[in-house]
Design an enzyme around this catalytic site. Structure first.
Site, PDB file in Angstrom:
ATOM      1  N   ASN A   1       0.830  -1.193   0.000  1.00 15.83           N
ATOM      2  CA  ASN A   1       0.000   0.000   0.000  1.00 15.83           C
ATOM      3  C   ASN A   1       0.878   1.263   0.000  1.00 15.83           C
ATOM      4  OD1 ASN A   1      -2.434   1.614   0.122  1.00 15.83           O
ATOM      5  ND2 ASN A   1      -3.411  -0.173   1.022  1.00 15.83           N
TER       6      ASN A   1
ATOM      7  N   HIS B   1       3.507   0.151  -2.685  1.00 17.09           N
ATOM      8  CA  HIS B   1       3.899  -1.272  -2.742  1.00 17.09           C
ATOM      9  C   HIS B   1       5.416  -1.477  -2.787  1.00 17.09           C
ATOM     10  CE1 HIS B   1      -0.206  -2.240  -2.867  1.00 17.09           C
ATOM     11  NE2 HIS B   1      -0.418  -2.211  -4.169  1.00 17.09           N
TER      12      HIS B   1
ATOM     13  N   HIS C   1      -1.168  -9.649  -3.461  1.00 19.15           N
ATOM     14  CA  HIS C   1      -1.984  -8.797  -4.323  1.00 19.15           C
ATOM     15  C   HIS C   1      -2.736  -9.619  -5.370  1.00 19.15           C
ATOM     16  CE1 HIS C   1      -3.142  -5.211  -6.604  1.00 19.15           C
ATOM     17  NE2 HIS C   1      -2.612  -4.464  -5.661  1.00 19.15           N
TER      18      HIS C   1
ATOM     19  N   ASP D   1     -11.320   1.218  -3.516  1.00 20.07           N
ATOM     20  CA  ASP D   1      -9.890   1.018  -3.276  1.00 20.07           C
ATOM     21  C   ASP D   1      -9.596   1.600  -1.903  1.00 20.07           C
ATOM     22  OD1 ASP D   1      -7.242   0.366  -3.512  1.00 20.07           O
ATOM     23  OD2 ASP D   1      -6.769   1.829  -5.072  1.00 20.07           O
TER      24      ASP D   1
ATOM     25  N   GLU E   1      -6.457  -7.407   0.119  1.00 15.73           N
ATOM     26  CA  GLU E   1      -5.071  -7.385   0.578  1.00 15.73           C
ATOM     27  C   GLU E   1      -5.052  -7.221   2.103  1.00 15.73           C
ATOM     28  OE1 GLU E   1      -2.985  -4.373  -1.954  1.00 15.73           O
ATOM     29  OE2 GLU E   1      -4.946  -4.399  -2.943  1.00 15.73           O
TER      30      GLU E   1
END
Length: 310
Positions: free
Chosen positions: A69, A95, A165, A226, A277
């Site tokens: 993230n 990430h 992911h 998201d 995730e």
């Protein structure tokens, strides 16, 4: 079994796992779950070639790190020292940076017919992060479940937030807008325009983020999710006669509905798969009131996530 060879000459292996009605393929590149078949239906989005993973991937099936993230403005302070990371998502770091764990070749440490353990050593200063970090992920098929165990150790204070992911599509085709999602999550993290948490843990009640009662992904917000949810329990997704139950030791889950898949840069179009995730919260290194992601020498950070199919 060799899956492909990188321009450096290093080979990427493919490991096949099986247990009952589950079959999986795991790559040493990115510790990627390339396939996960449930009674013959592949429920994760995968790519055909190693070159596809290098050039057309949106982290499909990979372990992302050191920090899954976003970290705001690609910097954080730890023990009075400021660390600067690659900005690969506008002004933010996403990430793990421009060459995160998803783009590394992991080493097979152990394997059986139903399990594989992969390890990776990230040197001090890698992508701006302090400390030499040794990470491992173990994928185990057990009964009707895929269990994922993460572990990390460091020789200097650092931050770490490992997650997988994978994009799931329980029908194995089409889009996920009709997938019905239920989450035991009474709060979520509102974000700004750069998808950085504002710091608030907001109640989901009365908002499009309330999945405490099950509803379809595409029912609200045009399916455009998201966001990180604060977990009080598990997550459940149902579609095509199959239900996936997700449990985790992590405090949150980033629910991404795949809205930004474009069908040009990748082989998949919008909403072809959804991500769950399991992780600590985004931007935790800059938010002292969030659960800490700091790892210090002598400590071992572990977490477990299980995906069970019924």
């Amino acid at each position: 079994m060799i899956f492909g060879t990188l321009p450096s000459g290093r080979q990427v292996e493919r490991v096949e796992l099986s247990s009952g009605r589950l079959r999986a393929e795991v790559l040493t590149y990115g510790a990627i779950v390339r396939t996960l078949e449930v009674s013959g239906v592949d429920v994760v989005l995968g790519l055909d070639t190693l070159d596809d993973y290098r050039t057309r991937s949106r982290y499909f099936g990979a372990v992302v790190g050191r920090y899954g993230n976003r970290i705001a403005h690609a910097r954080f302070t730890l023990d009075g020292a400021e660390y600067h990371l690659p900005a690969n998502d506008g002004t933010h770091s996403l990430h793990g940076g421009t060459e995160g764990f998803d783009a590394r070749v992991w080493t097979i440490a152990a394997r059986t017919g139903s399990s594989v353990t992969l390890t990776l050593v990230s040197p001090d200063g890698d992508q701006g992060y302090p400390g030499t970090l040794t990470a491992s992920v173990t994928y185990t098929l057990e009964g009707d479940a895929l269990r994922v165990d993460y572990a990390a150790e460091t020789d200097a204070p650092t931050v770490v937030n490992l997650t997988n992911h994978a994009y799931f599509n329980l029908k194995g085709e089409g889009d996920v807008l009709d997938h019905v999602l239920r989450m035991e999550a009474g709060h979520y993290l509102p974000v700004d325009a750069g998808k950085i948490p504002t710091g608030e843990l907001a109640p989901v009640k009365g908002t499009p983020f309330d999945f405490t009662e099950p509803h379809a992904v595409g029912e609200r917000l045009d399916g455009g999710y998201d966001h990180c949810f604060v977990l009080d329990g598990g997550v459940e997704v149902t579609a095509g006669g199959l239900t996936m139950q997700v449990t985790t030791t992590e405090p949150g889950v980033q629910f991404y509905s795949g809205s930004m898949l474009d069908g040009a840069a990748t082989p998949y179009g919008p909403f072809a798969g959804l991500c769950l995730e399991t992780q600590h919260y985004p931007d935790s290194p800059n938010r002292p009131h969030f659960p800490s992601t700091v790892l210090r020498p002598g400590e071992r950070r572990t977490s477990t996530t299980t995906y069970r199919f019924v």
